[in-house]
Motif scaffolding. Structure first.
Motif, PDB file in Angstrom:
ATOM      1  N   LEU A   1      10.917  -3.620  -4.166  1.00 45.79           N
ATOM      2  CA  LEU A   1      11.677  -2.580  -4.851  1.00 45.79           C
ATOM      3  C   LEU A   1      11.144  -1.198  -4.480  1.00 45.79           C
TER       4      LEU A   1
ATOM      5  N   GLU B   1       7.435   0.828  -1.787  1.00 48.78           N
ATOM      6  CA  GLU B   1       7.478  -0.572  -2.160  1.00 48.78           C
ATOM      7  C   GLU B   1       6.059  -1.037  -2.468  1.00 48.78           C
TER       8      GLU B   1
ATOM      9  N   ASN C   1       8.655  -8.567  -7.403  1.00 46.83           N
ATOM     10  CA  ASN C   1       9.452  -7.351  -7.176  1.00 46.83           C
ATOM     11  C   ASN C   1       8.762  -6.445  -6.151  1.00 46.83           C
TER      12      ASN C   1
END
Length: 297
Positions: free
Chosen positions: A60, A181, A57
């Protein structure tokens, strides 16, 4: 010569497959650990010397909370390097500067009426994660936009720094306007380790502050050997009336036993797990990555 090339190509191919399998195995392990957070976990790492990377992830947009104090400190030190500020410059602190928030500075000087050097304000902000010191330094810089613009100026694009600590405290949703991020945070950590990024004195002081961080001892550092050096910055939100914690974060540099350096960022958002569990998730991820890197040595 042709046989040698063929053998070398075969060895490189086998190494590539083995490395890929190890990365997949580690990513799967991190995914399993992340389930315990009962929320969203974002992770990224970079071995600064070998340039090996891994993420989960990693793209994100996750709320930083006090992790934003790391880029703020970099921005302040850049202004020092440009001659616009001095580390020994005393900043007058009034009672109005000291909001009711997490603030060792306010605890020590509840009435204000004191001059604090920029050097000491940086220490309060980074090493102690003081919210008032953060907003005092942001005011000194000319506002939050100065930090956001400076990050973007040298290529850190996947980050947004839009709200002060005071502003975040006014409304639950505002904290989500300060995001990064995980992969971009690891890039920033990597850039900030380079000796030429800031002046030598500013570079050394930045990492002295990160080394001295006293918060989050159960997070990245939690399961690592006691003699392993971790220079890091934490960030944590409150838990709302629905039992949701918006942010439990830790980012930093782990110095490996062989002297190499591992940049790591772990963010947990919108979690319904308790604090001990959230911190354990960060600690387990850091330990898994650390163990995988040590095996490679």
């Amino acid at each position: 010569m042709g046989k040698f090339k063929l053998r070398l190509t075969s060895l490189l191919f086998i190494y590539s497959i083995t490395t890929s399998a190890q990365s997949d195995s580690l990513r799967y392990k991190i995914k399993q650990i992340a389930l315990n957070a009962k929320g969203v976990v974002g992770f990224a790492m970079l071995n600064i010397e070998s340039r090996d990377t891994l993420s989960y992830n990693g793209r994100l947009h996750l709320p930083m909370q006090s992790v934003m104090k790391f880029p703020i400190a970099i921005t302040v030190l850049n202004e020092v390097d440009k001659g616009n500020l001095r580390l020994d410059q005393l900043i007058p602190i009034t009672k109005n500067d000291l909001q009711k928030t997490y603030s060792p500075l306010r605890d020590k000087f509840p009435e204000g009426n004191v001059g604090i050097s920029i050097k000491d304000l940086l220490s309060y902000m980074v090493s102690l994660s003081d919210n008032n010191a953060c907003d005092i330094l942001l005011k000194l810089l000319g506002g939050i936009a100065v930090v956001d613009d400076y990050m973007h100026s040298f290529g850190i694009q996947q980050i947004a720094i839009k709200a002060t600590e005071f502003e975040m405290a006014q409304n639950w949703d505002i904290q989500f306007t300060n995001w990064v991020e995980p992969k971009e945070m690891v890039r920033l950590l990597d850039i900030a380790t380079k000796p030429a990024f800031l002046s030598k004195s500013s570079h050394d002081y930045l990492w002295q502050l990160m080394d001295a961080t006293s918060t989050g001892v159960k997070q990245i550092k939690g399961l690592l050997p006691n003699d392993i050096k971790v220079a890091h910055k934490t960030g944590r939100s409150s838990t709302n009336e629905k039992g949701i914690s918006a942010a439990t974060n830790d980012v930093g540099i782990i110095t490996l036993p062989n002297g190499k350096h591992l940049a790591i960022a772990v963010f947990i958002t919108n979690s319904t797990a308790d604090l001990d569990t959230r911190e354990s998730v960060i600690a387990q991820i850091a330990k898994s990555v650390y163990d995988a890197e040590v095996i490679k040595q």
